[in-house]
Write an enzyme that holds these catalytic residues in place. Sequence first.
Site, PDB file in Angstrom:
ATOM      1  N   GLN A 197      64.193  58.838  25.149  1.00 25.47           N
ATOM      2  CA  GLN A 197      65.589  58.403  25.040  1.00 25.47           C
ATOM      3  C   GLN A 197      66.186  58.062  26.402  1.00 25.47           C
ATOM      4  O   GLN A 197      66.988  57.125  26.528  1.00 25.47           O
ATOM      5  CB  GLN A 197      66.438  59.463  24.332  1.00 25.47           C
ATOM      6  CG  GLN A 197      66.510  60.821  25.008  1.00 25.47           C
ATOM      7  CD  GLN A 197      65.408  61.754  24.539  1.00 25.47           C
ATOM      8  OE1 GLN A 197      64.356  61.306  24.091  1.00 25.47           O
ATOM      9  NE2 GLN A 197      65.657  63.053  24.644  1.00 25.47           N
ATOM     10  N   ASN A 220      56.070  62.929  30.751  1.00 27.85           N
ATOM     11  CA  ASN A 220      55.047  63.311  29.781  1.00 27.85           C
ATOM     12  C   ASN A 220      54.608  62.098  28.955  1.00 27.85           C
ATOM     13  O   ASN A 220      54.962  60.961  29.249  1.00 27.85           O
ATOM     14  CB  ASN A 220      55.560  64.448  28.882  1.00 27.85           C
ATOM     15  CG  ASN A 220      56.789  64.042  28.073  1.00 27.85           C
ATOM     16  OD1 ASN A 220      57.085  62.865  27.889  1.00 27.85           O
ATOM     17  ND2 ASN A 220      57.525  65.032  27.586  1.00 27.85           N
ATOM     18  N   SER A 243      46.342  63.840  37.903  1.00 25.05           N
ATOM     19  CA  SER A 243      46.146  63.858  39.352  1.00 25.05           C
ATOM     20  C   SER A 243      44.660  63.992  39.689  1.00 25.05           C
ATOM     21  O   SER A 243      43.889  64.612  38.962  1.00 25.05           O
ATOM     22  CB  SER A 243      46.926  65.019  39.964  1.00 25.05           C
ATOM     23  OG  SER A 243      46.926  64.943  41.367  1.00 25.05           O
ATOM     24  N   GLN A 265      44.815  70.163  43.393  1.00 27.05           N
ATOM     25  CA  GLN A 265      45.034  69.161  42.356  1.00 27.05           C
ATOM     26  C   GLN A 265      44.712  69.698  40.974  1.00 27.05           C
ATOM     27  O   GLN A 265      45.370  69.349  39.993  1.00 27.05           O
ATOM     28  CB  GLN A 265      44.201  67.914  42.644  1.00 27.05           C
ATOM     29  CG  GLN A 265      44.587  67.218  43.925  1.00 27.05           C
ATOM     30  CD  GLN A 265      46.083  66.989  44.025  1.00 27.05           C
ATOM     31  OE1 GLN A 265      46.670  66.241  43.246  1.00 27.05           O
ATOM     32  NE2 GLN A 265      46.729  67.630  44.988  1.00 27.05           N
ATOM     33  N   HIS A 268      47.503  71.185  38.704  1.00 26.20           N
ATOM     34  CA  HIS A 268      48.530  70.376  38.050  1.00 26.20           C
ATOM     35  C   HIS A 268      48.435  70.483  36.533  1.00 26.20           C
ATOM     36  O   HIS A 268      49.423  70.748  35.864  1.00 26.20           O
ATOM     37  CB  HIS A 268      48.395  68.909  38.470  1.00 26.20           C
ATOM     38  CG  HIS A 268      49.075  68.585  39.760  1.00 26.20           C
ATOM     39  ND1 HIS A 268      50.438  68.618  39.902  1.00 26.20           N
ATOM     40  CD2 HIS A 268      48.588  68.224  40.962  1.00 26.20           C
ATOM     41  CE1 HIS A 268      50.768  68.282  41.136  1.00 26.20           C
ATOM     42  NE2 HIS A 268      49.657  68.047  41.803  1.00 26.20           N
ATOM     43  N   GLU A 333      42.743  58.661  43.592  1.00 21.24           N
ATOM     44  CA  GLU A 333      44.156  58.729  43.967  1.00 21.24           C
ATOM     45  C   GLU A 333      44.297  59.311  45.375  1.00 21.24           C
ATOM     46  O   GLU A 333      44.953  58.740  46.242  1.00 21.24           O
ATOM     47  CB  GLU A 333      44.895  59.604  42.954  1.00 21.24           C
ATOM     48  CG  GLU A 333      46.363  59.828  43.270  1.00 21.24           C
ATOM     49  CD  GLU A 333      47.000  60.845  42.342  1.00 21.24           C
ATOM     50  OE1 GLU A 333      48.248  60.868  42.289  1.00 21.24           O
ATOM     51  OE2 GLU A 333      46.272  61.631  41.694  1.00 21.24           O
ATOM     52  N   HIS A 334      43.676  60.471  45.604  1.00 23.88           N
ATOM     53  CA  HIS A 334      43.673  61.124  46.917  1.00 23.88           C
ATOM     54  C   HIS A 334      42.234  61.230  47.421  1.00 23.88           C
ATOM     55  O   HIS A 334      41.366  61.711  46.695  1.00 23.88           O
ATOM     56  CB  HIS A 334      44.245  62.550  46.832  1.00 23.88           C
ATOM     57  CG  HIS A 334      45.592  62.635  46.173  1.00 23.88           C
ATOM     58  ND1 HIS A 334      45.749  63.087  44.869  1.00 23.88           N
ATOM     59  CD2 HIS A 334      46.823  62.344  46.632  1.00 23.88           C
ATOM     60  CE1 HIS A 334      47.043  63.067  44.560  1.00 23.88           C
ATOM     61  NE2 HIS A 334      47.715  62.616  45.607  1.00 23.88           N
ATOM     62  N   ASP A 367      51.649  65.404  49.725  1.00 23.62           N
ATOM     63  CA  ASP A 367      52.488  65.608  48.549  1.00 23.62           C
ATOM     64  C   ASP A 367      53.941  65.865  48.916  1.00 23.62           C
ATOM     65  O   ASP A 367      54.851  65.539  48.148  1.00 23.62           O
ATOM     66  CB  ASP A 367      51.969  66.796  47.727  1.00 23.62           C
ATOM     67  CG  ASP A 367      50.881  66.394  46.748  1.00 23.62           C
ATOM     68  OD1 ASP A 367      50.700  65.191  46.525  1.00 23.62           O
ATOM     69  OD2 ASP A 367      50.208  67.293  46.213  1.00 23.62           O
ATOM     70  N   GLU A 421      48.100  15.369  34.947  1.00 21.51           N
ATOM     71  CA  GLU A 421      48.318  16.381  33.903  1.00 21.51           C
ATOM     72  C   GLU A 421      49.080  15.812  32.711  1.00 21.51           C
ATOM     73  O   GLU A 421      49.483  16.555  31.822  1.00 21.51           O
ATOM     74  CB  GLU A 421      49.092  17.567  34.497  1.00 21.51           C
ATOM     75  CG  GLU A 421      48.310  18.334  35.560  1.00 21.51           C
ATOM     76  CD  GLU A 421      49.088  19.517  36.131  1.00 21.51           C
ATOM     77  OE1 GLU A 421      50.278  19.673  35.786  1.00 21.51           O
ATOM     78  OE2 GLU A 421      48.484  20.284  36.906  1.00 21.51           O
ATOM     79  N   HIS A 426      57.699  14.941  35.026  1.00 22.23           N
ATOM     80  CA  HIS A 426      57.486  15.547  36.342  1.00 22.23           C
ATOM     81  C   HIS A 426      57.247  14.446  37.384  1.00 22.23           C
ATOM     82  O   HIS A 426      57.830  14.455  38.474  1.00 22.23           O
ATOM     83  CB  HIS A 426      56.261  16.479  36.325  1.00 22.23           C
ATOM     84  CG  HIS A 426      56.507  17.823  35.728  1.00 22.23           C
ATOM     85  ND1 HIS A 426      56.771  18.007  34.409  1.00 22.23           N
ATOM     86  CD2 HIS A 426      56.503  19.058  36.307  1.00 22.23           C
ATOM     87  CE1 HIS A 426      56.925  19.297  34.170  1.00 22.23           C
ATOM     88  NE2 HIS A 426      56.777  19.963  35.310  1.00 22.23           N
TER      89      HIS A 426
END
Length: 441
Positions: A197, A220, A243, A265, A268, A333-334, A367, A421, A426
């Site tokens: 929402q 989430n 992660s 990590q 998480h 990622e890391h 981080d 074309e 054009h």
Amino acid sequence: MTVSTAIARLNAADPDFARHLDHLLSWESVSDDAVNQRVLDIIKGVRERGDAALVEFTQRFDGVAANSIDDLILGRERLELALTRITPEQREALEKAANRVRMYHERQKQDSWQYTEADGTVLGQKVTPLDRAGLYVPGGKASYPSSVLMNAIPAKVAGVAEVVMVVPTPRGEVNELVLAAACIAGVDRVFTVGGAQAVAALAYGTESVPQVDKIVGPGNIYVATAKRHVFGQVGIDMIAGPSEILVVCDGQTDPDWIAMDLFSQAEHDEDAQAILVSPDAAFLDRVAASIDKLMPSMERADIIEKSINGRGALIQVRDMQQAMDVANRIAPEHLELSVADPQAWLPHIRHAGAIFMGRHTSEALGDYCAGPNHVLPTSGTARFSSPLGVYDFQKRSSIIFCSEQGASELGHTASVLARGESLTAHARSAEYRILTQEKGN
């Protein structure tokens, strides 16, 4: 607490290594049909009923006793109050981190530019900040003030006029650190709504929530699914997966340090991924022993154990060059280069969200307070994506000004290509600008 770790061991020399690695890395962020339909219903409700739907959904999903939208709005004075409610040590840490993040991102700012050709034609690029950005922040106990800094500060550095933050307060639980971070980062408006929402409200606007141009920030599965659905109506940063950390080590770093880096990590969530790559088999054994030794002391041991056992791995490679090859295959990622001379290996890295150089540079510093952004591409998307930055809150417009002579000369080229074309309008549009003398020639 008794835990049992059984982290996978892989060897790059095995003929089926690629298959095992692909299986280890596989992760699908696909919502099931029930989640998808629920999110669509929520978005529809917000679009049709605006503030009333936000109040209803917040009562239903977050258990907040809100009577009207006014109960879900926090003014600037409330953010300033949060600064007085956190400890002096926390405020100092937030301000130091914010200053470092701001200083780093100031260097990313892009300016408009132009150049003039010999015939007077002017070409260039106009760089303009977005008018308004929306920042989603998870609420309750699982909230991250560091994410507020990392998302809001680049927007402000880019010149975004208004940053609107949405943060759920489940059962009325307010995180003062998050509000204090919002105050320090320069957030302009805060609404205590969350979930799909909140994403819908930012994307389409309501009577009270202003419509934004881009939505950033983690959430989430409902938030991620909603971001997928509103993309196109607004921009989004990314659909982030769990992660990840990949540590490449030459075997000379303290194994306890490496184990804790992997834990950083893994804690998480159960789907997070922690992988160590090294050419030293004996070192992999020592890290495995450190994992078993340190695991019982961790507050989130259950989560770490499931992550390590389910998606973690210790990978033996032939040499450091093969370690680089594996790192590029994973595109983490890391990436920690826990080696004697990380600078020498940096040119070999092609795919990584953030690269942590040397034995003393833990991923945790990135981080919170090193300065570079911690919003990074996951699930192999570092092959084609970059960290969140100032450039995500700026857009670029091309500038084209043709002098009379320039339009005439370019008109010939445009005419040939347009007629090739079969786009006659054009061609004629360009031909109208060809100087009469040239037409005669």
